[in-house]
Design a protein around this motif. Structure first.
Motif, PDB file in Angstrom:
ATOM      1  N   ASN A   1      -4.126  -0.048  -3.900  1.00  0.00           N
ATOM      2  CA  ASN A   1      -4.737   0.703  -2.799  1.00  0.00           C
ATOM      3  C   ASN A   1      -4.628  -0.114  -1.508  1.00  0.00           C
ATOM      4  O   ASN A   1      -4.129  -1.247  -1.536  1.00  0.00           O
ATOM      5  N   PRO A   2      -5.079   0.390  -0.359  1.00  0.00           N
ATOM      6  CA  PRO A   2      -4.944  -0.358   0.905  1.00  0.00           C
ATOM      7  C   PRO A   2      -5.635  -1.718   0.892  1.00  0.00           C
ATOM      8  O   PRO A   2      -5.294  -2.593   1.690  1.00  0.00           O
ATOM      9  N   ASN A   3      -6.593  -1.922  -0.015  1.00  0.00           N
ATOM     10  CA  ASN A   3      -7.284  -3.213  -0.106  1.00  0.00           C
ATOM     11  C   ASN A   3      -6.577  -4.189  -1.030  1.00  0.00           C
ATOM     12  O   ASN A   3      -7.042  -5.316  -1.230  1.00  0.00           O
ATOM     13  N   GLY A   4      -5.453  -3.752  -1.621  1.00  0.00           N
ATOM     14  CA  GLY A   4      -4.705  -4.638  -2.510  1.00  0.00           C
ATOM     15  C   GLY A   4      -5.202  -4.613  -3.948  1.00  0.00           C
ATOM     16  O   GLY A   4      -4.830  -5.483  -4.748  1.00  0.00           O
ATOM     17  N   GLU A   5      -6.017  -3.624  -4.310  1.00  0.00           N
ATOM     18  CA  GLU A   5      -6.538  -3.519  -5.684  1.00  0.00           C
ATOM     19  C   GLU A   5      -5.611  -2.626  -6.515  1.00  0.00           C
ATOM     20  O   GLU A   5      -5.221  -1.552  -6.069  1.00  0.00           O
ATOM     21  N   ILE A   6      -5.307  -3.079  -7.700  1.00  0.00           N
ATOM     22  CA  ILE A   6      -4.277  -2.436  -8.524  1.00  0.00           C
ATOM     23  C   ILE A   6      -4.682  -1.026  -8.959  1.00  0.00           C
ATOM     24  O   ILE A   6      -5.782  -0.798  -9.467  1.00  0.00           O
ATOM     25  N   LEU A   7      -3.731  -0.077  -8.756  1.00  0.00           N
ATOM     26  CA  LEU A   7      -3.908   1.303  -9.208  1.00  0.00           C
ATOM     27  C   LEU A   7      -3.032   1.611 -10.412  1.00  0.00           C
ATOM     28  O   LEU A   7      -3.425   2.365 -11.296  1.00  0.00           O
ATOM     29  N   TRP A   8      -1.801   1.017 -10.440  1.00  0.00           N
ATOM     30  CA  TRP A   8      -0.842   1.357 -11.491  1.00  0.00           C
ATOM     31  C   TRP A   8       0.164   0.233 -11.664  1.00  0.00           C
ATOM     32  O   TRP A   8       0.519  -0.461 -10.697  1.00  0.00           O
ATOM     33  N   ILE A   9       0.620   0.016 -12.892  1.00  0.00           N
ATOM     34  CA  ILE A   9       1.706  -0.929 -13.171  1.00  0.00           C
ATOM     35  C   ILE A   9       2.654  -0.261 -14.151  1.00  0.00           C
ATOM     36  O   ILE A   9       2.262   0.639 -14.913  1.00  0.00           O
ATOM     37  N   ASN A  10       3.931  -0.689 -14.143  1.00  0.00           N
ATOM     38  CA  ASN A  10       4.866  -0.117 -15.105  1.00  0.00           C
ATOM     39  C   ASN A  10       5.003  -1.027 -16.335  1.00  0.00           C
ATOM     40  O   ASN A  10       4.374  -2.094 -16.417  1.00  0.00           O
ATOM     41  N   LYS A  11       5.827  -0.591 -17.273  1.00  0.00           N
ATOM     42  CA  LYS A  11       5.968  -1.339 -18.531  1.00  0.00           C
ATOM     43  C   LYS A  11       6.489  -2.751 -18.291  1.00  0.00           C
ATOM     44  O   LYS A  11       6.050  -3.708 -18.929  1.00  0.00           O
ATOM     45  N   ALA A  12       7.459  -2.870 -17.362  1.00  0.00           N
ATOM     46  CA  ALA A  12       8.064  -4.174 -17.103  1.00  0.00           C
ATOM     47  C   ALA A  12       7.029  -5.155 -16.549  1.00  0.00           C
ATOM     48  O   ALA A  12       7.028  -6.339 -16.901  1.00  0.00           O
ATOM     49  N   PHE A  13       6.137  -4.673 -15.688  1.00  0.00           N
ATOM     50  CA  PHE A  13       5.093  -5.533 -15.127  1.00  0.00           C
ATOM     51  C   PHE A  13       4.132  -5.966 -16.232  1.00  0.00           C
ATOM     52  O   PHE A  13       3.728  -7.131 -16.302  1.00  0.00           O
TER      53      PHE A  13
ATOM     54  N   ASN B   1      -2.191 -11.829   4.441  1.00  0.00           N
ATOM     55  CA  ASN B   1      -2.064 -11.414   5.838  1.00  0.00           C
ATOM     56  C   ASN B   1      -1.196 -10.164   5.975  1.00  0.00           C
ATOM     57  O   ASN B   1      -1.466  -9.305   6.820  1.00  0.00           O
ATOM     58  N   ALA B   2      -0.136 -10.074   5.158  1.00  0.00           N
ATOM     59  CA  ALA B   2       0.735  -8.895   5.203  1.00  0.00           C
ATOM     60  C   ALA B   2      -0.046  -7.640   4.816  1.00  0.00           C
ATOM     61  O   ALA B   2       0.112  -6.580   5.424  1.00  0.00           O
ATOM     62  N   ILE B   3      -0.893  -7.753   3.785  1.00  0.00           N
ATOM     63  CA  ILE B   3      -1.716  -6.614   3.364  1.00  0.00           C
ATOM     64  C   ILE B   3      -2.727  -6.265   4.451  1.00  0.00           C
ATOM     65  O   ILE B   3      -2.945  -5.092   4.766  1.00  0.00           O
ATOM     66  N   LYS B   4      -3.318  -7.287   5.052  1.00  0.00           N
ATOM     67  CA  LYS B   4      -4.288  -7.058   6.119  1.00  0.00           C
ATOM     68  C   LYS B   4      -3.648  -6.352   7.309  1.00  0.00           C
ATOM     69  O   LYS B   4      -4.242  -5.453   7.916  1.00  0.00           O
ATOM     70  N   ASN B   5      -2.406  -6.767   7.641  1.00  0.00           N
ATOM     71  CA  ASN B   5      -1.714  -6.215   8.808  1.00  0.00           C
ATOM     72  C   ASN B   5      -0.822  -5.029   8.470  1.00  0.00           C
ATOM     73  O   ASN B   5      -0.103  -4.526   9.334  1.00  0.00           O
TER      74      ASN B   5
ATOM     75  N   THR C   1       5.772  -3.362   0.020  1.00  0.00           N
ATOM     76  CA  THR C   1       6.004  -2.368   1.065  1.00  0.00           C
ATOM     77  C   THR C   1       4.768  -1.480   1.218  1.00  0.00           C
ATOM     78  O   THR C   1       4.287  -0.921   0.233  1.00  0.00           O
ATOM     79  N   PRO C   2       4.220  -1.342   2.446  1.00  0.00           N
ATOM     80  CA  PRO C   2       3.085  -0.424   2.650  1.00  0.00           C
ATOM     81  C   PRO C   2       3.579   1.022   2.713  1.00  0.00           C
ATOM     82  O   PRO C   2       4.666   1.294   3.232  1.00  0.00           O
ATOM     83  N   ILE C   3       2.792   1.943   2.173  1.00  0.00           N
ATOM     84  CA  ILE C   3       3.111   3.374   2.209  1.00  0.00           C
ATOM     85  C   ILE C   3       2.111   4.056   3.142  1.00  0.00           C
ATOM     86  O   ILE C   3       0.897   3.929   2.955  1.00  0.00           O
ATOM     87  N   PHE C   4       2.634   4.778   4.151  1.00  0.00           N
ATOM     88  CA  PHE C   4       1.775   5.417   5.150  1.00  0.00           C
ATOM     89  C   PHE C   4       1.818   6.927   4.999  1.00  0.00           C
ATOM     90  O   PHE C   4       2.831   7.494   4.571  1.00  0.00           O
ATOM     91  N   ASP C   5       0.712   7.591   5.359  1.00  0.00           N
ATOM     92  CA  ASP C   5       0.696   9.049   5.370  1.00  0.00           C
ATOM     93  C   ASP C   5       1.227   9.543   6.723  1.00  0.00           C
ATOM     94  O   ASP C   5       1.640   8.754   7.580  1.00  0.00           O
ATOM     95  N   SER C   6       1.216  10.845   6.917  1.00  0.00           N
ATOM     96  CA  SER C   6       1.797  11.437   8.132  1.00  0.00           C
ATOM     97  C   SER C   6       1.058  11.023   9.402  1.00  0.00           C
ATOM     98  O   SER C   6       1.617  11.050  10.495  1.00  0.00           O
ATOM     99  N   SER C   7      -0.193  10.600   9.266  1.00  0.00           N
ATOM    100  CA  SER C   7      -0.965  10.187  10.441  1.00  0.00           C
ATOM    101  C   SER C   7      -0.853   8.691  10.716  1.00  0.00           C
ATOM    102  O   SER C   7      -1.483   8.174  11.631  1.00  0.00           O
TER     103      SER C   7
ATOM    104  N   PHE D   1       0.055   0.187  -1.334  1.00  0.00           N
ATOM    105  CA  PHE D   1       1.155  -0.772  -1.291  1.00  0.00           C
ATOM    106  C   PHE D   1       1.935  -0.691  -2.593  1.00  0.00           C
ATOM    107  O   PHE D   1       1.336  -0.521  -3.669  1.00  0.00           O
ATOM    108  N   VAL D   2       3.255  -0.805  -2.480  1.00  0.00           N
ATOM    109  CA  VAL D   2       4.111  -0.832  -3.671  1.00  0.00           C
ATOM    110  C   VAL D   2       4.787  -2.193  -3.718  1.00  0.00           C
ATOM    111  O   VAL D   2       5.458  -2.609  -2.769  1.00  0.00           O
TER     112      VAL D   2
END
Length: 608
Positions: A272-284, A319-323, A348-354, A360-361
């Motif tokens: 999520n935007p705070n850097g808390e894990i939402l999902w991981i794949n099998k390789a991770f 810092n990258a996550i913060k910025n 890489t940060p993911i942004f919505d239309s706004s 983050f991915v």
């Protein structure tokens, strides 16, 4: 005060309406107890002419009351208006002030009126106005299409512009339609059931369906229904329509991409935007040893970093996550079993239309083998550079020292060759012997240095430092006794270091004999042997109170070959040079702190 006036004042006080008056003949002011309470002044407060103006808030309220009073005094015009005041205790209140004027002979003789606290009423009015304004704003400019339906007839009573845009019907057309006309035939039944259930349960609910627009195009929507409300005697139901076409399309794409992400060999983590894990794949999961259940809601840095993880790299990520920025890093991580692995990570940060960051991915891979090869290559390069430097120094020593001895021998032989006096020739024989012996010693020293530098891979073993010191002291017992030196140590009996036994023996012997050789004649000689543990080093310290060395003058020469500083007959200038080479061959180091006339401290750093 007449009885009628007294009754009026009591009634006003009961109604919390203050009475005030200004006698224009003598400019005296009267405030009753209610006025004083509203202004929050003391009961014995005595107002003076013009004093009341300071309670009116600067700006509109003060300007208005000033204007009203000017008109009352100069033109005899009464007034009734609402004002904002600031009390003696700095509280903000709203009041209604009424002013009437009494005339004598056509001139204003007295101002009198009422003063009432209407703060609660004004706040309520303001709150209602804000609520109406907010509702109107939400209704007209909401992103969702909003429809108000007459619950008895099912016809649309009102709708906002967004609903008109969604359906492409004119508002006039919509206001003549039944809600069911908006849905395709195959959806009418389920919508009718949803509508009836909503009227019966009267609670918030949501469902997905689709509507048909004016061009008969199907539009997938999410419909949400709020609670019923009444206006006059009619009951209405508010429904919110949201176009989910893009979401449906995105959902299909996400499903497809998730299949790819799940099966790829790259390790992928989504936060999520705070850097808390939402999902991981099998390789991770395979790389780290953690399941999603164990990592969900946690930050990767909390679970995957360890003692050797580079804090500068983790700060860059933070810092990258913060910025909300992209970043690519390689860092040492730890899996669930606390085993080390090198990880190359792209975030890489993911942004919505706004432009709001949604998540983050992170995509990474295990680069342990590559990193180990790089580190091995770097270590080899550093070792090669060190060896080249040592070779250069060694070449210089060989060139200088052997050339000195050979030049001396050549000169002696030349003299012997050019004299016919046998006795004189024989006299040079001792010089020739001395030069030959010194040349032999030099070659032996150089051979020892070569041996040390070639044997960098000799296996080190655990050596008990206390026992080794006692062994050296025993071998030097006679010398120690004759010199009168007092040697003490604080080495624990269980202190063990990894070293090459012969090298450690040579180093300890050299440092002890140096303390004996270079003792001061002005004081009882002492040598204290200590230790400390610092990070990855075990440090042995040798502190004496001997002659000491002028570090400013000789500091850069102390560990050089054939460097002596006190003129002792038995000084060769080879001991510290050999000790430095031996300790460096064991990946350690040696340094010195010294003051001439005070003593010296040598520190030997042994790596674990």
């Amino acid at each position: 005060m007449n009885k009628e006036h007294e009754i009026y004042i009591k009634a006003a006080k009961s109604a919390k309406i203050g009475i005030w008056q200004v006698d224009l003949a003598d400019n005296t002011i009267y405030w009753d107890v209610v006025v004083r309470q509203i202004l929050e002044v003391a009961d014995d407060y005595i107002p003076v002419f013009g004093d009341g103006l300071r309670f009116y808030s600067e700006g509109k309220s003060r300007d208005s009351i000033q204007k009203y009073l000017d008109c009352a005094l100069n033109q005899g015009i009464s007034f009734n208006d609402k004002f904002e005041i600031q009390t003696e205790k700095n509280n903000i209140k709203h009041v209604e002030c009424v002013c009437e004027i009494e005339f004598v002979n056509g001139l204003a003789s007295r101002l009198l009126g009422t003063f009432q606290d209407i703060t609660n009423e004004q706040n309520l009015i303001k709150e209602l106005e804000n609520s109406v304004e907010k509702f109107s704003s939400v209704f007209s400019s909401a992103n969702d299409a909003i429809v108000i339906i007459d619950s008895e007839t099912g016809f649309i009573g009102d709708c906002n512009n967004r609903f008109h845009e969604l359906t492409r019907f004119d508002k006039a057309e919509l206001l003549e339609m039944h809600y069911a006309d908006l849905f395709p035939f195959d959806k009418k039944k389920e919508v009718r059931v949803f509508y009836k259930n909503q009227l019966r349960k009267d609670e918030y609910s949501i469902t997905e369906t689709c509507i048909i627009d004016k061009q008969n195009q199907r539009i997938p929507i999410e419909i949400a229904s709020g609670k019923k409300f009444k206006v006059l005697s009619k009951t209405y139901l508010v429904c919110f329509f949201r176009d989910i076409s893009e979401r449906k399309k995105a959902s299909e794409n996400i499903t497809m991409l998730s299949l790819v992400a799940e099966e790829t060999t790259d390790a992928i983590v989504i936060t999520n935007p705070n850097g808390e894990i939402l999902w991981i794949n099998k390789a991770f999961s395979k790389l780290t040893g953690y399941s999603l259940l164990e990592l969900e809601g946690k930050k990767p840095g909390q679970m995957l970093t360890g003692p050797k993880t580079n804090s500068e790299k983790t700060n860059l990520i933070r810092n990258a996550i913060k910025n909300r920025e992209n970043i690519k890093v390689s860092l040492l991580n730890y899996n669930k079993q606390r085993q080390e692995y090198w990880f190359e990570l792209n975030i890489t940060p993911i942004f919505d239309s706004s432009g709001e960051c949604m998540k983050f991915v992170g995509v990474g891979r295990d680069i342990t083998e590559r990193k180990e090869r790089e580190l091995e290559m770097k270590s080899l390069l550093e070792f090669t550079n060190q060896q080249n430097n040592k070779l250069y120094n060694f070449t210089h020593i060989v060139s200088h020292n052997i050339r000195s001895h050979t030049s001396n021998l050549s000169m002696i032989l030349d003299v012997m060759e050019h004299t016919d006096d046998v006795a004189e020739k024989l006299s040079y024989t001792d010089y020739l012997k001395d030069s030959t012996v010194k040349l032999t010693e030099t070659i032996e020293y150089l051979n020892d240095i070569i041996t040390i530098q070639r044997n960098v891979n000799i296996e080190r073993t655990g050596i008990n430092v206390k026992k080794e010191i006692e062994k050296i002291k025993k071998s030097l017992s006679q010398t120690i006794l004759e010199s009168g030196i007092h040697i003490t140590d604080v080495i624990p009996t269980d202190l063990v270091i990894n070293a090459i036994p012969a090298y450690l023996d040579s180093i300890l012997l050299n440092l002890m004999t140096n303390a004996i050789k270079y003792q001061s004649p002005d004081r009882q000689p002492k040598l204290e042997i200590g230790y400390e543990i610092r990070e990855t080093y075990t440090i042995l310290t040798f502190t004496d109170n001997g002659l000491g060395i002028n570090m400013e003058k000789y500091g850069h020469k102390i560990f050089g070959m054939y460097k002596t500083f006190h003129g002792n007959d038995d000084a060769r200038g080879i001991g510290l040079f050999m000790s430095k080479n031996q300790i460096e061959a064991m990946n350690g180091k040696i340094c010195v702190e010294s003051e001439e006339g005070v003593g010296s401290t040598f520190k030997i750093y042994f790596t674990e």
